[in-house]
Design a protein around this motif. Structure first.
Motif, short mmCIF file in Angstrom:
data_model
loop_
_atom_site.label_atom_id
_atom_site.label_comp_id
_atom_site.label_asym_id
_atom_site.label_seq_id
_atom_site.Cartn_x
_atom_site.Cartn_y
_atom_site.Cartn_z
N ALA A 134 23.13 110.23 118.12
CA ALA A 134 23.47 108.77 118.45
C ALA A 134 24.93 108.68 118.50
O ALA A 134 25.58 109.09 117.53
CB ALA A 134 23.08 107.72 117.39
N THR A 191 27.95 105.72 118.67
CA THR A 191 28.14 104.26 118.48
C THR A 191 29.59 104.26 117.84
O THR A 191 30.15 105.15 117.04
CB THR A 191 27.50 103.77 117.55
OG1 THR A 191 27.46 102.27 117.49
CG2 THR A 191 27.24 104.13 116.13
N TYR A 213 21.66 98.81 121.47
CA TYR A 213 20.53 99.45 122.21
C TYR A 213 19.31 98.94 122.56
O TYR A 213 18.85 98.97 123.68
CB TYR A 213 20.22 100.73 121.31
CG TYR A 213 19.35 101.95 121.84
CD1 TYR A 213 20.06 103.01 122.46
CD2 TYR A 213 18.06 101.96 121.78
CE1 TYR A 213 19.34 103.88 123.12
CE2 TYR A 213 17.23 102.75 122.36
CZ TYR A 213 18.00 103.92 123.07
OH TYR A 213 17.20 104.72 123.71
N CYS A 258 24.34 103.69 121.52
CA CYS A 258 23.93 102.55 121.01
C CYS A 258 24.94 101.38 121.03
O CYS A 258 24.62 100.19 120.65
CB CYS A 258 23.53 102.88 119.33
SG CYS A 258 22.51 104.34 118.83
#
Length: 384
Positions: A87, A89, A154, A271
């Motif tokens: 992920a 972010t 997200y 995200c």
């Protein structure tokens, strides 16, 4: 006795039922409106790179169900595959689901499991005793920082609504681990078909007694020509949308082909709002036993499903449940029609659950035929 069965849809639901009933001596006709079988699990070789591509987005097989695992392995070889999702972010890369590495990286700590568990508990909002919404659930169990970094934006991109509008049950499917296990799933059996899902479905439908009609829609008015109909299309479509269209999310894909390795992993989620897409999937990494010089990536965008779009995810908000109940009541009055699968029951189903319920539907039909009792409209309660 009329032993003609109609099955609408050549995805896993339809293919499994067709295979089981043909084995029992029934003549089965499968009607598929698309030009191929396997539904949204359809996979094929990319002409430029020869990468096996999941045409409608990636599908990873995972289950604890012994019967399902043995059944599907009868139609093709499954190779080991572990889904290790990353992920991005705030310009940093983390591991999902949230585990001990994620927690230590995010907060700059070196916690042991018990320390991380205690720390995360201290971040949770204890004033939320009974989480009702997705946001409640996240704030109660992981705290605001992790919620905003990994879930809030997200979720808005994926579902088109605020987490405060979604039920808490959605987040309950996302585990937090206090070890370094980065396997996205925790099931006993996990894998990918060596030659793709379409070959498996084709083998299910290749037996004697099965006729497949591609590019062919089925008119509900034709149901009287058959002893029974199994319908895996959208339940509201069967009834001409008389109670309105049930809402779905659909997906759009931007496809990138180039040489080399684009992102070094099968799935990376985005995200935050730095990108409009929810994730990038690099399909050659779903077949790690193969070697390819080129690569194929899907940039995935989620949006509201319109009339001519491919439906992916039933939204199932409280207001949709009332609409669904109207369709379920109408369906109970149908004769010799059973609604199956994700679209037929308006539920989000993983592949193994779809196959399990299809096997049970075939079992139930044979039981009802033997006892001369009516086959129910639903084998599993869609509201359950």
């Amino acid at each position: 006795m009329n032993k003609q069965i109609a099955i609408i849809g050549a995805g896993f639901s339809g293919a499994v039922i067709a295979h089981q009933l043909a084995k029992a001596g029934y003549q089965v006709e499968v009607f598929e409106s698309r030009s191929h079988v396997a539904g949204n699990c359809h996979s094929q070789r990319d002409e430029e790179t020869n990468v096996m591509v999941h045409v409608y987005g990636p599908h990873i097989f995972h289950t604890d169900n012994e019967r399902v695992w043995q059944f599907i392995n009868g139609f093709g070889e499954f190779k080991p595959f572990t889904n290790r999702v990353k992920a991005i972010t705030n310009n940093r890369v983390f591991t999902l689901p949230i585990n001990l590495l994620t927690i230590n990286q995010f907060f700059g700590k070196t916690f042991r499991p018990a320390e991380a568990q205690q720390f995360l508990a201290s971040l949770g909002d204890k004033t939320i005793e009974n989480p009702v919404t997705f946001e409640d659930q996240a704030l109660r169990f992981v705290g605001r920082e992790l919620y905003e970094a990994f879930f809030k934006t997200y979720t808005v991109k994926q579902w088109g609504m605020q987490p405060s509008e979604l039920p808490a049950s959605i987040l309950k499917r996302l585990p937090v681990r206090f070890n370094y296990d980065d396997n996205y799933f925790s099931h006993k059996y996990q894998g990918m078909p060596a030659n793709g899902y379409t070959e498996i479905v084709e083998k299910m439908l290749a037996g004697d007694g099965i006729t497949v009609h591609l590019n062919t829609a089925f008119d509900p008015a034709m149901k009287g020509d058959y002893a029974h109909v199994f319908y895996s299309g959208p339940i509201d479509k069967w009834f001409g949308h008389q109670e309105g269209h049930l809402p779905y999310r659909t997906l759009d894909f931007e496809v990138l082909r180039e040489q080399g390795d684009y992102q070094g992993n099968a799935v990376i989620n985005y995200c935050d709002n730095s990108q409009r897409y929810t994730r990038i999937t690099e399909h050659k990494h779903f077949s790690p036993w193969e070697q390819h010089e080129g690569t194929v990536c899907y940039f995935e965008y989620s949006r509201q499903c319109e009339q001519d779009d491919t439906p992916y995810y039933p939204i199932r908000m409280a207001r949709d449940k009332l609409q669904l109940e109207k369709y379920l009541n109408i369906a109970q009055n149908e004769t010799n029609v059973t609604f199956v699968g994700r679209l037929g029951t308006y539920r989000y189903l993983d592949m193994d659950v779809t196959i399990d319920e299809a096997l049970k539907a075939a079992d139930k039909f044979l039981e009802c035929a033997s006892s001369k009792t009516p086959m129910p409209a639903f084998v599993v309660n869609p509201l359950g």
